[in-house]
Design a protein around this motif. Structure first.
Motif, PDB file in Angstrom:
ATOM      1  N   ILE A 261       0.835  -1.294   0.067  1.00 46.75           N
ATOM      2  CA  ILE A 261       0.070  -0.019   0.093  1.00 46.75           C
ATOM      3  C   ILE A 261       0.838   1.022  -0.062  1.00 46.75           C
ATOM      4  O   ILE A 261       1.983   1.289   0.689  1.00 46.75           O
ATOM      5  CB  ILE A 261      -0.816   0.170   1.380  1.00 46.75           C
ATOM      6  CG1 ILE A 261      -1.758  -1.229   1.360  1.00 46.75           C
ATOM      7  CG2 ILE A 261      -1.694   1.187   1.310  1.00 46.75           C
ATOM      8  CD1 ILE A 261      -2.574  -1.435   2.615  1.00 46.75           C
ATOM      9  N   PHE A 262       0.574   2.187  -0.805  1.00 45.60           N
ATOM     10  CA  PHE A 262       1.260   3.504  -0.801  1.00 45.60           C
ATOM     11  C   PHE A 262       0.162   4.496  -0.508  1.00 45.60           C
ATOM     12  O   PHE A 262      -0.833   4.977  -1.138  1.00 45.60           O
ATOM     13  CB  PHE A 262       1.753   3.593  -2.137  1.00 45.60           C
ATOM     14  CG  PHE A 262       2.464   5.119  -2.419  1.00 45.60           C
ATOM     15  CD1 PHE A 262       3.064   5.847  -1.334  1.00 45.60           C
ATOM     16  CD2 PHE A 262       2.511   5.631  -3.746  1.00 45.60           C
ATOM     17  CE1 PHE A 262       3.629   6.989  -1.648  1.00 45.60           C
ATOM     18  CE2 PHE A 262       3.119   6.913  -4.126  1.00 45.60           C
ATOM     19  CZ  PHE A 262       3.677   7.289  -2.960  1.00 45.60           C
ATOM     20  N   ILE A 263       0.557   5.259   0.546  1.00 45.96           N
ATOM     21  CA  ILE A 263      -0.338   6.554   0.982  1.00 45.96           C
ATOM     22  C   ILE A 263       0.617   7.846   0.611  1.00 45.96           C
ATOM     23  O   ILE A 263       1.697   8.047   1.369  1.00 45.96           O
ATOM     24  CB  ILE A 263      -0.770   6.404   2.450  1.00 45.96           C
ATOM     25  CG1 ILE A 263      -1.546   4.878   2.790  1.00 45.96           C
ATOM     26  CG2 ILE A 263      -1.403   7.778   2.859  1.00 45.96           C
ATOM     27  CD1 ILE A 263      -1.821   4.766   4.182  1.00 45.96           C
ATOM     28  N   ALA A 264       0.275   8.665  -0.254  1.00 47.96           N
ATOM     29  CA  ALA A 264       0.826   9.535  -0.812  1.00 47.96           C
ATOM     30  C   ALA A 264       0.263  11.086   0.021  1.00 47.96           C
ATOM     31  O   ALA A 264      -0.639  11.449  -0.356  1.00 47.96           O
ATOM     32  CB  ALA A 264       0.705   9.874  -2.087  1.00 47.96           C
ATOM     33  N   GLY A 265       1.008  11.487   0.929  1.00 43.97           N
ATOM     34  CA  GLY A 265       0.769  12.886   1.443  1.00 43.97           C
ATOM     35  C   GLY A 265       1.753  13.763   1.473  1.00 43.97           C
ATOM     36  O   GLY A 265       1.800  14.693   2.147  1.00 43.97           O
ATOM     37  N   HIS A 266       2.685  13.622   0.290  1.00 48.78           N
ATOM     38  CA  HIS A 266       3.684  14.753   0.273  1.00 48.78           C
ATOM     39  C   HIS A 266       3.306  15.879  -0.472  1.00 48.78           C
ATOM     40  O   HIS A 266       2.182  16.005  -1.321  1.00 48.78           O
ATOM     41  CB  HIS A 266       4.710  14.022  -0.559  1.00 48.78           C
ATOM     42  CG  HIS A 266       4.229  13.568  -1.797  1.00 48.78           C
ATOM     43  ND1 HIS A 266       3.692  12.316  -1.903  1.00 48.78           N
ATOM     44  CD2 HIS A 266       4.189  14.073  -3.203  1.00 48.78           C
ATOM     45  CE1 HIS A 266       3.400  12.200  -3.271  1.00 48.78           C
ATOM     46  NE2 HIS A 266       3.514  13.046  -4.127  1.00 48.78           N
ATOM     47  N   TYR A 267       4.250  16.927  -0.530  1.00 42.15           N
ATOM     48  CA  TYR A 267       4.164  18.199  -1.309  1.00 42.15           C
ATOM     49  C   TYR A 267       4.960  17.840  -2.497  1.00 42.15           C
ATOM     50  O   TYR A 267       5.949  17.537  -2.500  1.00 42.15           O
ATOM     51  CB  TYR A 267       4.566  19.128  -0.689  1.00 42.15           C
ATOM     52  CG  TYR A 267       4.570  20.556  -1.471  1.00 42.15           C
ATOM     53  CD1 TYR A 267       3.573  21.305  -1.877  1.00 42.15           C
ATOM     54  CD2 TYR A 267       6.025  21.002  -2.059  1.00 42.15           C
ATOM     55  CE1 TYR A 267       3.761  22.470  -2.915  1.00 42.15           C
ATOM     56  CE2 TYR A 267       6.233  22.051  -2.768  1.00 42.15           C
ATOM     57  CZ  TYR A 267       5.126  22.862  -3.151  1.00 42.15           C
ATOM     58  OH  TYR A 267       5.363  23.738  -4.151  1.00 42.15           O
ATOM     59  N   PHE A 268       4.470  18.076  -3.742  1.00 35.73           N
ATOM     60  CA  PHE A 268       4.946  17.861  -4.949  1.00 35.73           C
ATOM     61  C   PHE A 268       5.435  19.350  -5.478  1.00 35.73           C
ATOM     62  O   PHE A 268       4.728  20.001  -5.893  1.00 35.73           O
ATOM     63  CB  PHE A 268       3.907  17.319  -6.135  1.00 35.73           C
ATOM     64  CG  PHE A 268       4.698  17.093  -7.550  1.00 35.73           C
ATOM     65  CD1 PHE A 268       5.867  16.199  -7.649  1.00 35.73           C
ATOM     66  CD2 PHE A 268       4.199  17.552  -8.281  1.00 35.73           C
ATOM     67  CE1 PHE A 268       6.415  16.014  -8.992  1.00 35.73           C
ATOM     68  CE2 PHE A 268       4.459  17.246  -9.668  1.00 35.73           C
ATOM     69  CZ  PHE A 268       5.908  16.966  -9.982  1.00 35.73           C
ATOM     70  N   LYS A 269       6.570  19.322  -5.737  1.00 38.74           N
ATOM     71  CA  LYS A 269       7.455  20.442  -6.487  1.00 38.74           C
ATOM     72  C   LYS A 269       7.438  20.240  -7.692  1.00 38.74           C
ATOM     73  O   LYS A 269       7.949  19.197  -8.369  1.00 38.74           O
ATOM     74  CB  LYS A 269       8.671  20.674  -5.850  1.00 38.74           C
ATOM     75  CG  LYS A 269       9.496  21.765  -6.388  1.00 38.74           C
ATOM     76  CD  LYS A 269       9.104  23.119  -6.347  1.00 38.74           C
ATOM     77  CE  LYS A 269       9.939  24.342  -7.049  1.00 38.74           C
ATOM     78  NZ  LYS A 269       9.241  25.516  -7.016  1.00 38.74           N
ATOM     79  N   GLN A 270       6.778  21.042  -8.557  1.00 37.57           N
ATOM     80  CA  GLN A 270       6.897  21.059  -9.942  1.00 37.57           C
ATOM     81  C   GLN A 270       8.393  20.825 -10.661  1.00 37.57           C
ATOM     82  O   GLN A 270       8.954  21.751 -10.146  1.00 37.57           O
ATOM     83  CB  GLN A 270       5.980  22.212 -10.818  1.00 37.57           C
ATOM     84  CG  GLN A 270       5.535  22.093 -12.168  1.00 37.57           C
ATOM     85  CD  GLN A 270       4.601  20.782 -12.336  1.00 37.57           C
ATOM     86  OE1 GLN A 270       3.596  20.962 -11.314  1.00 37.57           O
ATOM     87  NE2 GLN A 270       4.531  20.118 -13.222  1.00 37.57           N
ATOM     88  N   GLY A 271       8.394  19.839 -11.381  1.00 36.28           N
ATOM     89  CA  GLY A 271       9.791  19.840 -12.119  1.00 36.28           C
ATOM     90  C   GLY A 271      10.592  18.596 -11.293  1.00 36.28           C
ATOM     91  O   GLY A 271      11.382  18.259 -11.790  1.00 36.28           O
ATOM     92  N   SER A 272       9.978  18.132 -10.020  1.00 35.91           N
ATOM     93  CA  SER A 272      10.653  17.040  -9.400  1.00 35.91           C
ATOM     94  C   SER A 272      10.562  15.669 -10.243  1.00 35.91           C
ATOM     95  O   SER A 272       9.414  15.467 -11.058  1.00 35.91           O
ATOM     96  CB  SER A 272      10.010  16.944  -8.099  1.00 35.91           C
ATOM     97  OG  SER A 272      10.061  18.259  -7.259  1.00 35.91           O
ATOM     98  N   PRO A 273      11.588  14.781 -10.085  1.00 35.48           N
ATOM     99  CA  PRO A 273      11.397  13.456 -10.663  1.00 35.48           C
ATOM    100  C   PRO A 273      10.022  12.628 -10.057  1.00 35.48           C
ATOM    101  O   PRO A 273       9.897  12.730  -9.014  1.00 35.48           O
ATOM    102  CB  PRO A 273      12.775  12.878 -10.122  1.00 35.48           C
ATOM    103  CG  PRO A 273      13.542  13.963  -9.814  1.00 35.48           C
ATOM    104  CD  PRO A 273      12.885  14.905  -9.375  1.00 35.48           C
TER     105      PRO A 273
END
Length: 400
Positions: A261-273
Motif C-alpha cells: 500500500i502506498f499512501i501519498a501525503g507529500h508536497y509535490f514540487k513541479q519539475g521534481s522527478p
C-alpha cells in the motif's frame, strides 16, 4: 466590525463551515465588539437551528457585513463589491476555471484574502484542511486495500457520523504482514500518521522496512530527503531541491518493491522527478496493489493517478499493461483512490479543526487595528488591483 459566515453555494455541495456553532460563541466572547452573522444554508453540516439555539443570528442577506468568510469559491453572482472575503480562491496557480472569478473580484474592488497563502515568515501555513485530508486519506487507503484483496470491508468515511465512528471501523481490519509506505511530514502526512497509529499499525525504520520480513503489518514514513538523492552523490539540500529539483533523482523504487500500500501525503514540487514510471509499474518487482493519492496531482509524480475520483465513487483501477482504466479487483491492476476533497467526508470534524486554527491563528491578525504583514501578504487583490505578491497573475488575467 460585522463578520458574516457565507453559505456554500458551489456545486458539488460542500458541507464544511469555517466556524462551528460553539466556535462562533467563543469568538464573540474573545472579541465582544464584533457582530457575527450566519447566512442561512440548507447544506451546511451544522443546521441553522444549531447556530440559532446558542444565540447566533441567522440571516439571508449578508450585505451589511464587513468581512465574509467561507470555504470554497464564492459564486460570481453572489459577490458583494467592496467587501473583505476569506476563502480558498484557487487562483494563485493560474487555475483557468477561476480566472473570471478573480477578474470580477478586482472589478468589484474586493479585498481577497486566500487561506492557502496565509503563512508565517518561515513559509508555514497557518490554516488549512490538510490534517483531515491525511486522516481520511489514510483510512481510505486501508478501505481500498480491503476491497482490492477482498479481505475486509470498512464503512466509507462519509457514511460515518463522525471520526469516532470511522475509527471504530478500524476494528474490522484483517491485516497480516502487509507493508505500507507513507510519504510526507506536513499537515497531511501527520494526519495520515495519526490514523495509522490509531489502527495499531507499527512504524518501522527505512532499514527495517527493506530488510526484515514481519509477521504483522508495518509502515514506514518517508520524507523528501529519504526519497530524493543528489545525482552527483553529494548531500541532500532541501532549499536546493525546491529551487532546482532537476539536480536530484528519486529512490522511491528502493522501497516500493517491498510495499503493498502506498499512501501519498507529500508536497509535490513541479519539475521534481516522478516517484516511479509506467515501466516500473509493468515490472515484476513492483508490488504495490493500492495507491491512496491524497495529494492528487494529476500528471504528477504518481503516473497511475490519471484522474481524481469522487467521494461517491472513490476507486478506479489502473492497468499498467494497457495504460488505461480497468477493474481494480483484477490481479494486475492497481487500485487508486484520488479524491480531491477528502475533508468533506467528515465535514463536522474537519470544520472544527479548521475553526480552531482560524480562532487561534487568523482572527488575532485579521482583527488587529494595525496592518498585519501576514494578512497583507495573503491578500491577492484590493481596491481594484493585484497586490505586489500576486502581480505575476497579470498575464493569467489579462493576457499580457
Amino acid at each position: 466590525m460585522k463578520i458574516g459566515i457565507l453559505r456554500e453555494e458551489k456545486i458539488p455541495e460542500d458541507k464544511r463551515v469555517p466556524l462551528i456553532p460553539s466556535q462562533c460563541k467563543e469568538l464573540l466572547k474573545l472579541y465582544p465588539s464584533i457582530e457575527l452573522y450566519v447566512q442561512s444554508s440548507r447544506v451546511r453540516c451544522f443546521t441553522d437551528n444549531e447556530y440559532a439555539s446558542i444565540g447566533i443570528r441567522i440571516i439571508d442577506d449578508i450585505s451589511n457585513c464587513d468581512i465574509l468568510i467561507g470555504i470554497k469559491e464564492v459564486l460570481i453572482s453572489s459577490l458583494i463589491p467592496h467587501k473583505t472575503y476569506l476563502f480558498f480562491s484557487h487562483t494563485i496557480k493560474k487555475q483557468v476555471y477561476n480566472r473570471h472569478l478573480l477578474q470580477e473580484m478586482i472589478r468589484n474592488k474586493i479585498r481577497m484574502v486566500d487561506y492557502e497563502v496565509i503563512k508565517r515568515i518561515n513559509g508555514k501555513r497557518l490554516v488549512g484542511f490538510g490534517r483531515y485530508a491525511g486522516i481520511i486519506g489514510a483510512y481510505n487507503g486501508l478501505l481500498v486495500y480491503g476491497k482490492k484483496t477482498e479481505k475486509f470491508i470498512l464503512k466509507p468515511a462519509h457514511l460515518c457520523e463522525d471520526r469516532l465512528e470511522m475509527e471504530k471501523e478500524l476494528e474490522k481490519l484483517i491485516l497480516f504482514d502487509e507493508k505500507i509506505i507513507l510519504t510526507g511530514n506536513g499537515r497531511v502526512g501527520r494526519g495520515a500518521l495519526e490514523l495509522l497509529e490509531k489502527a495499531n499499525i507499527r512504524q518501522v525504520t527505512k532499514e527495517e522496512f527493506v530488510n526484515i520480513k514481519f509477521n504483522e503489518p508495518v509502515f514506514v514514513q518517508l520524507n523528501t530527503e529519504d526519497i530524493y538523492l543528489k545525482s552527483d552523490g553529494t548531500v541532500f539540500n532541501k532549499k536546493e531541491f525546491y529551487n532546482n529539483p532537476s539536480l536530484y533523482i528519486c529512490s522511491f523504487m528502493n522501497y516500493a518493491k517491498y510495499a503493498d500500500i502506498f499512501i501519498a501525503g507529500h508536497y509535490f514540487k513541479q519539475g521534481s522527478p516522478s516517484f516511479f514510471t509506467k515501466d516500473d509499474m509493468r515490472s515484476s518487482y513492483f508490488k504495490i496493489k493500492t495507491v491512496a493519492d491524497i495529494s492528487c496531482d494529476i500528471d504528477g509524480p504518481i503516473p497511475c493517478t490519471i484522474r481524481s475520483s469522487k467521494i461517491s465513487d472513490p476507486i478506479y483501477g489502473y492497468n499498467p499493461i494497457t495504460d488505461k482504466e480497468d477493474n481494480f479487483i483484477k490481479d494486475n491492476v492497481i487500485a487508486v483512490m484520488a479524491i480531491d476533497n477528502l475533508p468533506s467526508e467528515l465535514p463536522r470534524d474537519a470544520s472544527e479543526d479548521f475553526g480552531d486554527n482560524l480562532i487561534s491563528n487568523i482572527f488575532p491578525l485579521l482583527l488587529s487595528k494595525e496592518i498585519n504583514e501576514i494578512i497583507d501578504n495573503a491578500t491577492i487583490c484590493e481596491d481594484g488591483i493585484l497586490k505586489p505578491n500576486f502581480e505575476y497573475l497579470d498575464e493569467y488575467l489579462y493576457g499580457f
